[in-house]
Design an enzyme around this catalytic site. Structure first.
Site, PDB file in Angstrom:
ATOM      1  N   GLU A  19       6.801  13.190   2.865  1.00 33.36           N
ATOM      2  CA  GLU A  19       5.471  12.874   3.398  1.00 33.36           C
ATOM      3  C   GLU A  19       5.532  11.928   4.593  1.00 33.36           C
ATOM      4  O   GLU A  19       4.553  11.256   4.924  1.00 33.36           O
ATOM      5  CB  GLU A  19       4.610  12.287   2.282  1.00 33.36           C
ATOM      6  N   SER A 200       0.745  14.848  -1.602  1.00 35.23           N
ATOM      7  CA  SER A 200       0.222  15.655  -0.493  1.00 35.23           C
ATOM      8  C   SER A 200       0.361  17.153  -0.751  1.00 35.23           C
ATOM      9  O   SER A 200       0.430  17.954   0.179  1.00 35.23           O
ATOM     10  CB  SER A 200       0.918  15.288   0.830  1.00 35.23           C
ATOM     11  N   TYR A 275      -3.866  19.179   5.800  1.00 42.10           N
ATOM     12  CA  TYR A 275      -3.502  18.507   7.040  1.00 42.10           C
ATOM     13  C   TYR A 275      -3.479  19.389   8.284  1.00 42.10           C
ATOM     14  O   TYR A 275      -3.423  18.875   9.392  1.00 42.10           O
ATOM     15  CB  TYR A 275      -2.134  17.841   6.867  1.00 42.10           C
ATOM     16  N   ARG A 315      -7.159   6.552  -5.765  1.00 42.08           N
ATOM     17  CA  ARG A 315      -8.080   7.694  -5.867  1.00 42.08           C
ATOM     18  C   ARG A 315      -7.722   8.436  -7.140  1.00 42.08           C
ATOM     19  O   ARG A 315      -6.564   8.769  -7.368  1.00 42.08           O
ATOM     20  CB  ARG A 315      -7.923   8.622  -4.663  1.00 42.08           C
ATOM     21  N   ASP A 317      -8.270  11.752  -9.443  1.00 43.96           N
ATOM     22  CA  ASP A 317      -8.658  13.154  -9.309  1.00 43.96           C
ATOM     23  C   ASP A 317      -8.954  13.762 -10.680  1.00 43.96           C
ATOM     24  O   ASP A 317      -8.185  13.550 -11.632  1.00 43.96           O
ATOM     25  CB  ASP A 317      -7.547  13.955  -8.634  1.00 43.96           C
ATOM     26  N   GLU A 330      -4.767  13.379 -11.860  1.00 45.85           N
ATOM     27  CA  GLU A 330      -3.764  12.404 -11.442  1.00 45.85           C
ATOM     28  C   GLU A 330      -4.438  11.229 -10.765  1.00 45.85           C
ATOM     29  O   GLU A 330      -5.643  11.250 -10.476  1.00 45.85           O
ATOM     30  CB  GLU A 330      -2.737  13.034 -10.499  1.00 45.85           C
ATOM     31  N   ASN A 332      -3.674   8.503  -7.419  1.00 42.96           N
ATOM     32  CA  ASN A 332      -2.874   8.214  -6.234  1.00 42.96           C
ATOM     33  C   ASN A 332      -3.035   6.752  -5.843  1.00 42.96           C
ATOM     34  O   ASN A 332      -4.149   6.315  -5.536  1.00 42.96           O
ATOM     35  CB  ASN A 332      -3.315   9.098  -5.061  1.00 42.96           C
ATOM     36  N   GLY A 336      -4.582   9.599   0.709  1.00 44.74           N
ATOM     37  CA  GLY A 336      -4.780   9.845   2.123  1.00 44.74           C
ATOM     38  C   GLY A 336      -5.709   8.794   2.699  1.00 44.74           C
ATOM     39  O   GLY A 336      -6.760   8.502   2.127  1.00 44.74           O
TER      40      GLY A 336
END
Length: 373
Positions: A19, A200, A275, A315, A317, A330, A332, A336
């Site tokens: 990443e 990602s 992306y 974040r 999800d 999950e 993070n 992002g």
């Protein structure tokens, strides 16, 4: 604020993971937005082979654009070292064959690294040893959240809802591949085959036929020898942004947002859709959910944050099923973070601007002590 009194923030990006380019793009957004009247910014790039080097402060240098994927390289730059211990927090610059030179001290580190060797507790451990405050979660929370297997173990132990899954370790795949495939078959189809410690959506494959499973596992293993296979869940993908509270206040959360994949070329929210194909997805905020589901989701997001011992930002999800069930997918710890990413966007819509969000995270880090806490 005078230059002498400004907090010195090391913005750290690039890194050794797959990443790398995403981290550079995140840095582009932060370098353009961080409050320069308040902070003295020190951009530091980490090459794909792990060297720390002074990096350009020009945000355009690090953006992902058509035909340009950014990368940190050494070129003729001196390398940087971070001394360990409590003696000081000065960066050291050196070139092979020359005398090392001390640079000015850094007050706080803003790590914008995604994936292994940055988001997984390794960097956090290094910064702890150096006695440097840093933005985001500590060693254990970073490591457990990066590894999708152990995220599920922790959340299940806390009584939080997760979906069915199985894990295939490197040794299991090498010595008992048939048994591993049989465990996957028990999950039903479709399944999602993922590197256990990557982000990602890199290396992820949706498998609709068992004959495609081996190839999907090998694809995931290119990024991580440990693979997690998750049962496909019929549900909408919704996300919630969580931010650590100030002065012993509980974590804060936003209303949830929803990712809607609008292009038939993408079977799910994959790396290309995230992306490189902005027209393939629609990011809807707030998500169109019943009020009780929204309230429950926000409670679960904070509970997930606290179960993993997170700090700073995360974040979370979810899947929201047709039956109204919420399942944690999950968490993070460094989501992002470009101005157009879901995490900053949800806070922007909630009244906290991108620049103010960066400031909030840096100040949270400055207030937090290093070491055991």
């Amino acid at each position: 604020m005078s230059q002498q009194n400004r907090t010195r923030v090391a913005v750290l990006f690039g890194g050794r993971s797959s990443e790398h380019a995403i981290s550079c793009a995140t840095a582009a957004g932060v370098l353009a937005a961080i409050d320069r009247d308040r902070y003295d910014v020190v951009p530091i790039g980490i090459t794909r082979s792990g060297e720390w080097v002074p990096a350009s402060d020009d945000p355009d240098r690090w953006r992902i654009t058509d035909g340009h994927v950014p990368e940190v390289t050494t070129s003729d730059s001196p390398q940087l070292l971070l001394p360990m211990g409590e003696a000081g927090q000065d960066l050291v610059s050196y070139r092979p064959g020359s005398v090392p030179a001390e640079l000015s001290a850094v007050d706080v580190v803003l790590p914008l690294l995604h994936g292994p060797f940055g988001e997984d507790g390794t960097l956090q451990g290094m910064l702890e040893l150096a006695g440097l405050p840093y933005v985001g979660s500590g060693v254990l929370a970073s490591a457990a959240s990066m590894d999708k297997h152990y995220t599920k173990v922790v959340l299940a132990g806390a009584g939080l809802p997760i979906g069915p899954y199985t894990v295939i370790t490197d040794r299991q795949w090498r010595t008992a591949a048939d048994a591993a495939r049989a465990r996957v078959a028990e999950l039903g189809l479709p399944v999602f085959v993922k590197p256990s410690r990557a982000g990602s959506s890199i290396g992820i494959t949706k498998v609709d036929r068992l004959e495609d499973l081996t190839a999907a596992i090998e694809t995931a293993r290119e990024h991580d020898p440990k693979v997690i296979v998750e049962a496909g869940i019929d549900g909408r993908e919704v996300e919630c942004a969580v931010l650590e509270g100030r002065h012993d206040a509980p974590p804060r959360s936003t209303l949830p947002g929803e990712i809607i994949v609008t292009s038939a070329e993408h079977g799910f929210y994959d790396y290309q859709a995230k992306y490189f194909d902005s027209e393939a997805v629609n990011l809807s905020w707030p998500a169109d959910l019943p009020a009780d589901a929204t309230a429950r989701l926000r409670e679960l997001a904070v509970a997930t944050f606290e179960a993993l011992g997170c700090e700073g930002l995360a974040r979370v999800d979810f899947f929201y099923t047709p039956a109204g069930e919420l399942i944690v997918n999950e968490l993070n710890t460094m989501p992002g973070f470009t101005p157009y990413s879901m995490y900053p966007m949800m806070w922007e819509r909630s009244g906290l601007s991108y620049q103010d969000l960066i400031t909030e995270l840096v100040e949270l880090a400055r207030e937090r002590r290093t070491g055991l806490r």
